[in-house]
Write a protein that holds these residues in place. Structure first.
Motif, PDB file in Angstrom:
ATOM      1  N   LEU B  43      38.921   9.577   7.755  1.00  0.00           N
ATOM      2  CA  LEU B  43      37.752  10.339   8.190  1.00  0.00           C
ATOM      3  C   LEU B  43      36.959  10.779   6.954  1.00  0.00           C
ATOM      4  O   LEU B  43      37.527  11.350   6.025  1.00  0.00           O
ATOM      5  CB  LEU B  43      38.176  11.584   8.975  1.00  0.00           C
ATOM      6  CG  LEU B  43      38.483  11.404  10.445  1.00  0.00           C
ATOM      7  CD1 LEU B  43      39.780  10.649  10.642  1.00  0.00           C
ATOM      8  CD2 LEU B  43      38.533  12.748  11.146  1.00  0.00           C
ATOM      9  N   LEU B  45      33.595  13.007   5.703  1.00  0.00           N
ATOM     10  CA  LEU B  45      32.720  14.075   6.151  1.00  0.00           C
ATOM     11  C   LEU B  45      31.263  13.729   5.876  1.00  0.00           C
ATOM     12  O   LEU B  45      30.888  13.427   4.738  1.00  0.00           O
ATOM     13  CB  LEU B  45      33.110  15.379   5.447  1.00  0.00           C
ATOM     14  CG  LEU B  45      32.334  16.621   5.824  1.00  0.00           C
ATOM     15  CD1 LEU B  45      32.544  16.973   7.296  1.00  0.00           C
ATOM     16  CD2 LEU B  45      32.754  17.793   4.937  1.00  0.00           C
ATOM     17  N   LEU B  94      35.488  24.635  14.242  1.00  0.00           N
ATOM     18  CA  LEU B  94      36.478  25.506  13.607  1.00  0.00           C
ATOM     19  C   LEU B  94      36.154  26.933  13.989  1.00  0.00           C
ATOM     20  O   LEU B  94      35.000  27.361  13.925  1.00  0.00           O
ATOM     21  CB  LEU B  94      36.409  25.315  12.093  1.00  0.00           C
ATOM     22  CG  LEU B  94      37.408  26.041  11.200  1.00  0.00           C
ATOM     23  CD1 LEU B  94      38.797  25.495  11.412  1.00  0.00           C
ATOM     24  CD2 LEU B  94      37.000  25.894   9.741  1.00  0.00           C
ATOM     25  N   ARG B  96      36.521  30.076  12.807  1.00  0.00           N
ATOM     26  CA  ARG B  96      35.776  30.982  11.930  1.00  0.00           C
ATOM     27  C   ARG B  96      36.039  30.599  10.490  1.00  0.00           C
ATOM     28  O   ARG B  96      37.018  29.932  10.188  1.00  0.00           O
ATOM     29  CB  ARG B  96      36.182  32.425  12.164  1.00  0.00           C
ATOM     30  CG  ARG B  96      37.632  32.742  11.864  1.00  0.00           C
ATOM     31  CD  ARG B  96      37.903  34.235  12.030  1.00  0.00           C
ATOM     32  NE  ARG B  96      37.738  34.679  13.380  1.00  0.00           N
ATOM     33  CZ  ARG B  96      38.693  34.623  14.296  1.00  0.00           C
ATOM     34  NH1 ARG B  96      39.877  34.146  13.986  1.00  0.00           N
ATOM     35  NH2 ARG B  96      38.466  35.063  15.516  1.00  0.00           N
ATOM     36  N   PRO B  97      35.182  31.006   9.597  1.00  0.00           N
ATOM     37  CA  PRO B  97      35.386  30.636   8.194  1.00  0.00           C
ATOM     38  C   PRO B  97      36.494  31.457   7.555  1.00  0.00           C
ATOM     39  O   PRO B  97      36.280  32.209   6.630  1.00  0.00           O
ATOM     40  CB  PRO B  97      34.028  30.902   7.555  1.00  0.00           C
ATOM     41  CG  PRO B  97      33.411  31.940   8.397  1.00  0.00           C
ATOM     42  CD  PRO B  97      33.899  31.678   9.812  1.00  0.00           C
ATOM     43  N   SER B  98      37.651  31.334   8.111  1.00  0.00           N
ATOM     44  CA  SER B  98      38.832  31.993   7.536  1.00  0.00           C
ATOM     45  C   SER B  98      39.876  30.921   7.306  1.00  0.00           C
ATOM     46  O   SER B  98      39.741  29.798   7.748  1.00  0.00           O
ATOM     47  CB  SER B  98      39.378  33.060   8.481  1.00  0.00           C
ATOM     48  OG  SER B  98      39.796  32.469   9.679  1.00  0.00           O
ATOM     49  N   TYR B  99      40.891  31.286   6.648  1.00  0.00           N
ATOM     50  CA  TYR B  99      41.897  30.284   6.328  1.00  0.00           C
ATOM     51  C   TYR B  99      42.826  30.033   7.513  1.00  0.00           C
ATOM     52  O   TYR B  99      42.940  30.825   8.416  1.00  0.00           O
ATOM     53  CB  TYR B  99      42.721  30.767   5.141  1.00  0.00           C
ATOM     54  CG  TYR B  99      41.884  31.078   3.925  1.00  0.00           C
ATOM     55  CD1 TYR B  99      40.780  30.309   3.612  1.00  0.00           C
ATOM     56  CD2 TYR B  99      42.201  32.127   3.082  1.00  0.00           C
ATOM     57  CE1 TYR B  99      40.016  30.586   2.503  1.00  0.00           C
ATOM     58  CE2 TYR B  99      41.446  32.410   1.974  1.00  0.00           C
ATOM     59  CZ  TYR B  99      40.347  31.628   1.686  1.00  0.00           C
ATOM     60  OH  TYR B  99      39.583  31.893   0.586  1.00  0.00           O
ATOM     61  N   ASN B 100      43.471  28.916   7.453  1.00  0.00           N
ATOM     62  CA  ASN B 100      44.561  28.629   8.366  1.00  0.00           C
ATOM     63  C   ASN B 100      44.149  28.482   9.823  1.00  0.00           C
ATOM     64  O   ASN B 100      44.827  28.940  10.734  1.00  0.00           O
ATOM     65  CB  ASN B 100      45.659  29.699   8.243  1.00  0.00           C
ATOM     66  CG  ASN B 100      46.131  29.826   6.812  1.00  0.00           C
ATOM     67  OD1 ASN B 100      46.302  28.814   6.118  1.00  0.00           O
ATOM     68  ND2 ASN B 100      46.325  31.035   6.347  1.00  0.00           N
ATOM     69  N   SER B 101      43.003  27.853  10.029  1.00  0.00           N
ATOM     70  CA  SER B 101      42.585  27.519  11.394  1.00  0.00           C
ATOM     71  C   SER B 101      42.511  26.016  11.541  1.00  0.00           C
ATOM     72  O   SER B 101      42.051  25.325  10.640  1.00  0.00           O
ATOM     73  CB  SER B 101      41.196  28.101  11.680  1.00  0.00           C
ATOM     74  OG  SER B 101      41.205  29.492  11.591  1.00  0.00           O
ATOM     75  N   PRO B 102      42.952  25.484  12.670  1.00  0.00           N
ATOM     76  CA  PRO B 102      42.868  24.034  12.870  1.00  0.00           C
ATOM     77  C   PRO B 102      41.489  23.621  13.359  1.00  0.00           C
ATOM     78  O   PRO B 102      40.756  24.410  13.960  1.00  0.00           O
ATOM     79  CB  PRO B 102      43.918  23.770  13.946  1.00  0.00           C
ATOM     80  CG  PRO B 102      43.919  25.022  14.752  1.00  0.00           C
ATOM     81  CD  PRO B 102      43.643  26.146  13.785  1.00  0.00           C
ATOM     82  N   LEU B 103      41.172  22.371  13.129  1.00  0.00           N
ATOM     83  CA  LEU B 103      39.963  21.783  13.689  1.00  0.00           C
ATOM     84  C   LEU B 103      40.225  21.364  15.132  1.00  0.00           C
ATOM     85  O   LEU B 103      41.320  20.937  15.486  1.00  0.00           O
ATOM     86  CB  LEU B 103      39.556  20.542  12.893  1.00  0.00           C
ATOM     87  CG  LEU B 103      38.904  20.758  11.530  1.00  0.00           C
ATOM     88  CD1 LEU B 103      38.765  19.420  10.819  1.00  0.00           C
ATOM     89  CD2 LEU B 103      37.554  21.410  11.677  1.00  0.00           C
ATOM     90  N   PHE B 105      38.708  18.672  17.836  1.00  0.00           N
ATOM     91  CA  PHE B 105      37.887  17.462  17.843  1.00  0.00           C
ATOM     92  C   PHE B 105      37.415  17.098  19.238  1.00  0.00           C
ATOM     93  O   PHE B 105      38.106  17.325  20.237  1.00  0.00           O
ATOM     94  CB  PHE B 105      38.691  16.274  17.302  1.00  0.00           C
ATOM     95  CG  PHE B 105      38.783  16.239  15.810  1.00  0.00           C
ATOM     96  CD1 PHE B 105      39.797  16.919  15.150  1.00  0.00           C
ATOM     97  CD2 PHE B 105      37.862  15.521  15.058  1.00  0.00           C
ATOM     98  CE1 PHE B 105      39.887  16.887  13.765  1.00  0.00           C
ATOM     99  CE2 PHE B 105      37.949  15.484  13.675  1.00  0.00           C
ATOM    100  CZ  PHE B 105      38.954  16.176  13.026  1.00  0.00           C
TER     101      PHE B 105
END
Lengths: 109, 114
Positions: B43, B45, B94, B96-103, B105
């Motif tokens: 993939l 971007l 996603l 929120r713009p925080s860490y540790n979140s999955p995408l 699809f």
């Protein structure tokens, strides 16, 4: 640019065997994620491991992360024909998500 | 459960046409992404957006533009389609713009440019 690189590119095993896929990456990360893609479909998130974690389990999935070697592995135990799919690792650095080219897993019944 | 919907599963367009690929998410996610997927390349971007009317170039933005007029909708535009843009296009969101979140699809749009 690609960040993660999966190894092997393709893997074929018998049902019931374990499948191990590896991922190497180049720069520091916040977390590493594994995704699965059935043929011609979107990706589905499987598991996320944070950079301060070394191992994580979810059902038949076991993920390890070695930040010193910049590598991760995904183990699927007791594989089933339904596990046949492509598996991708993705590295997350400040929500900049980068994927590898994937491992194509075939599980023969 | 989060749902990311891409408007078309398959599209066939002619060289030079302007092409719109639409993506809608239903969970108020802040970040949205467009990737293209080609055999052996994984993939890549194209563009991403972290807010309405905001956009950032990814690795391969040439030949593409994007639009995000509403939070839930992120459109990919091929200004003048070419045969080398034949590919699978994947939209993702996603939380929120925080860490540790999955995408999350969508199911992808397979575009063929003839």
């Amino acid at each position: 640019s690609q960040q993660g690189e999966e190894d092997p590119q393709a893997l074929s095993i018998q049902e019931g065997e374990n499948a191990t896929m590896n991922c190497s990456y180049k720069t520091s990360i916040n977390n590493l994620q594994w995704y699965r893609q059935n043929s011609g479909r979107g990706l589905v998130h499987l598991i996320l491991i944070r950079s301060n974690e070394r191992e994580k389990h979810s059902g038949r999935l076991r993920v390890t992360l070695d930040t010193s070697k910049k590598s991760s592995s995904l183990l699927i135990t007791a594989s089933r024909a339904a596990d046949t799919a492509s598996y991708f690792c993705a590295t997350d650095k400040d929500n900049d998500m980068r994927f590898g080219a994937g491992t194509r897993l075939t599980v023969k019944p | 459960d989060v749902k990311v919907t891409q408007s078309s599963r398959y599209l066939v367009k002619r060289t030079g046409e302007k092409v719109f690929l639409e993506c809608v998410q239903d969970m108020d996610h802040e970040n949205m992404f467009w990737y293209r997927q080609d055999p052996g390349l994984g993939l890549r971007l194209i563009y991403f957006s972290y807010d309405v009317k905001m956009k950032e170039k990814g690795d391969i933005p040439e030949g593409y533009s994007v639009s995000r007029e509403k939070k839930e909708r992120f459109s990919l535009i091929l200004e003048s389609a070419s045969t080398n843009q034949t590919s699978m296009y994947l939209c993702a969101s996603l939380l929120r713009p925080s860490y540790n979140s999955p995408l999350h699809f969508g199911n992808g749009t397979r575009l063929t440019v003839t």
